[in-house]
Structures are given as structure tokens and as C-alpha cells.
Design a protein around this motif. Structure first.
Motif, PDB file in Angstrom:
ATOM      1  N   UNK A   1      -2.725   1.755  -4.672  1.00  0.00           N
ATOM      2  CA  UNK A   1      -2.260   3.294  -4.758  1.00  0.00           C
ATOM      3  C   UNK A   1      -3.285   3.911  -4.214  1.00  0.00           C
ATOM      4  N   UNK A   2      -3.119   4.847  -3.277  1.00  0.00           N
ATOM      5  CA  UNK A   2      -3.992   5.883  -2.760  1.00  0.00           C
ATOM      6  C   UNK A   2      -3.286   7.162  -3.372  1.00  0.00           C
ATOM      7  N   UNK A   3      -3.986   8.384  -3.194  1.00  0.00           N
ATOM      8  CA  UNK A   3      -3.305   9.621  -3.700  1.00  0.00           C
ATOM      9  C   UNK A   3      -2.977   9.633  -5.272  1.00  0.00           C
ATOM     10  N   UNK A   4      -3.833   9.019  -5.978  1.00  0.00           N
ATOM     11  CA  UNK A   4      -3.640   8.962  -7.309  1.00  0.00           C
ATOM     12  C   UNK A   4      -4.901   9.392  -8.258  1.00  0.00           C
ATOM     13  N   UNK A   5      -4.673  10.313  -9.080  1.00  0.00           N
ATOM     14  CA  UNK A   5      -5.896  11.114  -9.802  1.00  0.00           C
ATOM     15  C   UNK A   5      -6.212  10.137 -10.720  1.00  0.00           C
ATOM     16  N   UNK A   6      -7.698  10.016 -10.804  1.00  0.00           N
ATOM     17  CA  UNK A   6      -8.549   9.228 -11.786  1.00  0.00           C
ATOM     18  C   UNK A   6      -8.914  10.100 -12.884  1.00  0.00           C
ATOM     19  N   UNK A   7      -8.756   9.446 -13.935  1.00  0.00           N
ATOM     20  CA  UNK A   7      -9.440   9.937 -15.325  1.00  0.00           C
ATOM     21  C   UNK A   7     -10.387   9.074 -15.895  1.00  0.00           C
ATOM     22  N   UNK A   8     -11.258   9.427 -16.645  1.00  0.00           N
ATOM     23  CA  UNK A   8     -12.308   8.538 -17.092  1.00  0.00           C
ATOM     24  C   UNK A   8     -11.760   7.400 -18.208  1.00  0.00           C
ATOM     25  N   UNK A   9     -10.891   7.993 -18.751  1.00  0.00           N
ATOM     26  CA  UNK A   9     -10.237   6.972 -19.806  1.00  0.00           C
ATOM     27  C   UNK A   9      -8.944   6.118 -19.231  1.00  0.00           C
ATOM     28  N   UNK A  10      -8.738   6.447 -17.866  1.00  0.00           N
ATOM     29  CA  UNK A  10      -7.491   5.428 -17.186  1.00  0.00           C
ATOM     30  C   UNK A  10      -6.274   6.043 -17.993  1.00  0.00           C
ATOM     31  N   UNK A  11      -5.917   7.124 -18.780  1.00  0.00           N
ATOM     32  CA  UNK A  11      -4.824   7.441 -19.324  1.00  0.00           C
ATOM     33  C   UNK A  11      -3.549   7.617 -18.320  1.00  0.00           C
ATOM     34  N   UNK A  12      -3.786   8.438 -17.231  1.00  0.00           N
ATOM     35  CA  UNK A  12      -2.721   8.530 -16.172  1.00  0.00           C
ATOM     36  C   UNK A  12      -2.240   7.355 -15.667  1.00  0.00           C
ATOM     37  N   UNK A  13      -3.476   6.358 -15.270  1.00  0.00           N
ATOM     38  CA  UNK A  13      -2.930   5.007 -14.659  1.00  0.00           C
ATOM     39  C   UNK A  13      -2.025   4.187 -15.804  1.00  0.00           C
ATOM     40  N   UNK A  14      -2.608   4.212 -17.039  1.00  0.00           N
ATOM     41  CA  UNK A  14      -1.652   3.358 -18.105  1.00  0.00           C
ATOM     42  C   UNK A  14      -0.381   4.250 -18.452  1.00  0.00           C
TER      43      UNK A  14
ATOM     44  N   UNK B   1       0.933  -1.219  -0.062  1.00  0.00           N
ATOM     45  CA  UNK B   1      -0.177   0.044   0.062  1.00  0.00           C
ATOM     46  C   UNK B   1       0.897   1.166  -0.079  1.00  0.00           C
ATOM     47  N   UNK B   2       0.390   2.162  -0.848  1.00  0.00           N
ATOM     48  CA  UNK B   2       1.390   3.516  -0.968  1.00  0.00           C
ATOM     49  C   UNK B   2       0.655   4.546  -1.654  1.00  0.00           C
ATOM     50  N   UNK B   3       0.847   5.537  -0.816  1.00  0.00           N
ATOM     51  CA  UNK B   3       0.266   6.879  -1.379  1.00  0.00           C
ATOM     52  C   UNK B   3       1.424   7.745  -1.949  1.00  0.00           C
TER      53      UNK B   3
ATOM     54  N   UNK C   1       9.653  11.218  -3.529  1.00  0.00           N
ATOM     55  CA  UNK C   1       8.489  10.946  -4.215  1.00  0.00           C
ATOM     56  C   UNK C   1       7.148  11.130  -3.266  1.00  0.00           C
ATOM     57  N   UNK C   2       7.104  11.182  -2.002  1.00  0.00           N
ATOM     58  CA  UNK C   2       5.960  11.314  -1.193  1.00  0.00           C
ATOM     59  C   UNK C   2       6.191  11.535   0.114  1.00  0.00           C
ATOM     60  N   UNK C   3       5.552  12.401   0.877  1.00  0.00           N
ATOM     61  CA  UNK C   3       5.504  12.124   2.228  1.00  0.00           C
ATOM     62  C   UNK C   3       5.035  11.099   3.040  1.00  0.00           C
ATOM     63  N   UNK C   4       4.296  10.133   2.208  1.00  0.00           N
ATOM     64  CA  UNK C   4       4.010   8.767   2.617  1.00  0.00           C
ATOM     65  C   UNK C   4       5.247   7.754   2.438  1.00  0.00           C
ATOM     66  N   UNK C   5       5.163   6.667   3.068  1.00  0.00           N
ATOM     67  CA  UNK C   5       6.263   5.647   2.926  1.00  0.00           C
ATOM     68  C   UNK C   5       5.461   4.407   2.555  1.00  0.00           C
ATOM     69  N   UNK C   6       6.066   3.664   1.608  1.00  0.00           N
ATOM     70  CA  UNK C   6       5.337   2.321   0.975  1.00  0.00           C
ATOM     71  C   UNK C   6       5.544   1.210   1.911  1.00  0.00           C
ATOM     72  N   UNK C   7       4.377   0.386   2.333  1.00  0.00           N
ATOM     73  CA  UNK C   7       4.113  -0.592   3.453  1.00  0.00           C
ATOM     74  C   UNK C   7       3.951  -1.806   2.719  1.00  0.00           C
ATOM     75  N   UNK C   8       4.849  -2.962   2.988  1.00  0.00           N
ATOM     76  CA  UNK C   8       4.580  -4.213   2.182  1.00  0.00           C
ATOM     77  C   UNK C   8       4.489  -5.507   2.995  1.00  0.00           C
ATOM     78  N   UNK C   9       3.664  -6.346   2.889  1.00  0.00           N
ATOM     79  CA  UNK C   9       3.767  -7.615   3.662  1.00  0.00           C
ATOM     80  C   UNK C   9       3.690  -8.814   2.568  1.00  0.00           C
ATOM     81  N   UNK C  10       4.566  -9.848   3.113  1.00  0.00           N
ATOM     82  CA  UNK C  10       4.453 -11.074   2.201  1.00  0.00           C
ATOM     83  C   UNK C  10       3.734 -12.106   2.945  1.00  0.00           C
ATOM     84  N   UNK C  11       2.875 -12.782   2.142  1.00  0.00           N
ATOM     85  CA  UNK C  11       1.748 -13.685   2.508  1.00  0.00           C
ATOM     86  C   UNK C  11       2.320 -15.165   1.768  1.00  0.00           C
ATOM     87  N   UNK C  12       2.293 -16.179   2.403  1.00  0.00           N
ATOM     88  CA  UNK C  12       2.407 -17.458   2.112  1.00  0.00           C
ATOM     89  C   UNK C  12       1.265 -18.022   1.087  1.00  0.00           C
TER      90      UNK C  12
END
Length: 343
Positions: free
Chosen positions: A59-72, A18-20, A323-334
């Protein structure tokens, strides 16, 4: 790159993050412009994600657009950074969604505070999912009305506002990740900060209820709660009861960073372990807080976890800060602990 970051995910593990990344701008289309311009902050965010090498990320703090261009476009940058994540999902968030009403009672309609969730335009500060693995059919709970949550803490609102006010300030999604050894349900949300309001504590109440929503919508299949609940369990403001109640159903691996700044100023008065913090905020205000989470269901076996917060001598440290004032958090799951059949 530190040693643990250089270690890839072993075959039997799934890394959930999870990451902003701070990829929100002040107007529609500006994020896409910056991605196409190879803005340094965009490149830094991609480098942080590539260093963590998640299999799936909220990803939080990521602007959405109707065509998904920014995410792509951002997915293409991430692939260029060496970590392709070809599967993605995003839907229109409540942030910036106009209501046509005076939601904050200031006598004017159409402001950022009058939207379903705070936003200067529809899609500002939205959410997205990127994944190495295919995604199943997403259940979007974002249209649920705040007043309809059992036990809601919603304050008294004008009737016309209460009739249309959604609970999610951004979104609530149930996203099945198809691992080949069972579907893992990614329960993603990004809540309003429990501040920036008055004695009615509207944002504090909404922040609580956004977490409490999942208490009524946990799937019978394996799940992971992930995103930015925007609530530190012991420091800062807010109502921690709902997050605490979620831990009756989920486990907290307590991911830790490799480094934390010197605990001075307001941070020196904090009661929480600074190694668990995930956000660098105003030292004259709340200070550093833990506001981003990955919480697997209790039946899942966790094999590792961490927060991407390198020490100053690490080459990645400057990238993380850029990059951001937030820090990425990760967890590994078996993956062997997933037993539910895929839909």
C-alpha cells in the motif's frame, strides 16, 4: 464483481498486489479518525482490496503513525469486508521527516519541500504492507543517502543538504513473505513524481535514482518489485532508463484493466496502451498513466495478472472511482517456482 475478480487464488498461486488507496490526509491522526468514522472513501478502498483478494499487498499513499493505529484499524475494516490480512508491516517513511534545513532553497526551513521526502507532517503519504502470510525480518534501506548511490544523478545541492539528503522520498523495503514453499522477497518503494520542479530536474533525477537503487540491491532469492515508481515508460515526464534496466532482471506481465475511458484530450496523444494505465490524472495535465507496478523476477512463473478497472456497468466500478485516482495492480505467481529456503 466481474468474473475474474470473483475467482479466488488457487492453492498453488500467490497473488501479489500494489495499490495507492489514497489513504493520506492533511494532518496527523486524521486518517485514523476517518477509518474509525467509517469514511466512505476508506470503505471503498477496503472493498477494492477485498475484491482483488491479494495474498500480500504493498500500500502506498497510506499515512504512518508511530503506534501503527491507522494500519491496524484499516486491517480490521478489511477483515470486515471479507478479506482478513493479519500480518502487517510499516515503518516511519522519509515523507514529512523534518531536516531542519532549507531543502528547496526558498529561504525558509520547515516546509513540506524541506523534509526528507515531501510531506506536511512526518508519515504523510507513507507505505504499508498487509499479508495473509507471515512476514520475515524486513530490511529497511530508507536511510541510504542519495549521494551514496553509485552513478547517482543527484543535482548539485548545498553541502549541508547533500550531507543528509536521503534517496528514498518515501521508503525502500525488502520484505520476505514466508509462503511455506520458500520466501518471496517483496521489494517495495514509492517514488517522487518526476514533476513539480524546475530546470534542475531534481524530482526527475530522484525518481530515476529511486528505481536505480534496486539495481544494486536485488537479493539472490526470488523477488518481486512492487509499489508506485510513479513513472510511465512511454508517456508523461521522467527518465525511464532505470526502470528499463530493472527489466533485465524482472519480467513485466503487463497487467491490463477490463476497461479504459475514452482516449480523448491529452490521452489521445499518448503512445502507451491505455489498458496498462493505473492512474487517472488531470486530463489537462498528464492524463492517464501507468505508474503502479508488480514486476516478478524472471525466474518466477506468472499465471495471471490484471488491473482493477471495471467497465461502467460493473457494480465495482463506482467503488473503484470513489476509492482513489490509482487502480490496484495484481500478479499471480506459481509458488512452485520459488526454490529458495525460508530464512
Amino acid at each position: 464483481m466481474t468474473a475474474f475478480l470473483a475467482t479466488g487464488v488457487v492453492a498453488q498461486d500467490l497473488r501479489v498486489a500494489a495499490y495507492d488507496p489514497g489513504l493520506t490526509r492533511k494532518g496527523p491522526g486524521l486518517l485514523l479518525r476517518d477509518i474509525r468514522r467509517a469514511d466512505p472513501q476508506v470503505l471503498a478502498a477496503a472493498q477494492v482490496i477485498a475484491a482483488a483478494a491479494p495474498d500480500v499487498i504493498v500500500l502506498t499513499g497510506f499515512d504512518w503513525d508511530g503506534d501503527g493505529l491507522a494500519l491496524a484499524a484499516f486491517a480490521a475494516v478489511l477483515e470486515q469486508a471479507g478479506h482478513p490480512m493479519p500480518h502487517r508491516f510499516a515503518a516511519r517513511p522519509n515523507s514529512g521527516w523534518p531536516t531542519g534545513l532549507d531543502g528547496n532553497g526558498d529561504g525558509r526551513a520547515g516546509g513540506a519541500d524541506d523534509a526528507q521526502g515531501f510531506g506536511q507532517f512526518s508519515g504523510q503519504n507513507g507505505m504499508a504492507i498487509l499479508s495473509r502470510l507471515p512476514l520475515g525480518t524486513v530490511t529497511d534501506h530508507s536511510a541510504v543517502l542519495w549521494r551514496d548511490l553509485p552513478g547517482t544523478l543527484m543535482p548539485r545541492l548545498p553541502p549541508e543538504v547533500a550531507e543528509i539528503q536521503r534517496l528514498s522520498s518515501t521508503a525502500h523495503w525488502d520484505v520476505p513473505v514466508l509462503t511455506g514453499r520458500g520466501a518471496l522477497h517483496l521489494l517495495a518503494w514509492s517514488a517522487t513524481p518526476p514533476v513539480f520542479d524546475g530546470p534542475e530536474d531534481r524530482n526527475g533525477r530522484r525518481n530515476h535514482d529511486e528505481a536505480a537503487f534496486w539495481l544494486h540491491h536485488l537479493p539472490p532469492a526470488p523477488f518481486v518489485l512492487a509499489g508506485t515508481p510513479n513513472l510511465d515508460p512511454v508517456d508523461g515526464e521522467g527518465r525511464p532508463e532505470a526502470m528499463a534496466a530493472l527489466l533485465d532482471h524482472a519480467q513485466d506481465p503487463q497487467p491490463r484493466g477490463a476497461f479504459q475511458p475514452e482516449q480523448t484530450g491529452v490521452n489521445a496523444t499518448h503512445r502507451g496502451d491505455p489498458a496498462l494505465d493505473t492512474g487517472v490524472f488531470d486530463p489537462a495535465g498528464p492524463g492517464n498513466l501507468r505508474v503502479d507496478y508488480v514486476l516478478p523476477a524472471k525466474g518466477l512463473r506468472v499465471t495471471g495478472s490484471g488491473v482493477i478497472w471495471p467497465a461502467p456497468g460493473d457494480p465495482l466500478a463506482a467503488v473503484v472511482e470513489a476509492a482513489s485516482e490509482h487502480r490496484l495492480v495484481w500478479v499471480d505467481i506459481d509458488l512452485g517456482s520459488l526454490t529458495a529456503p525460508e530464512p
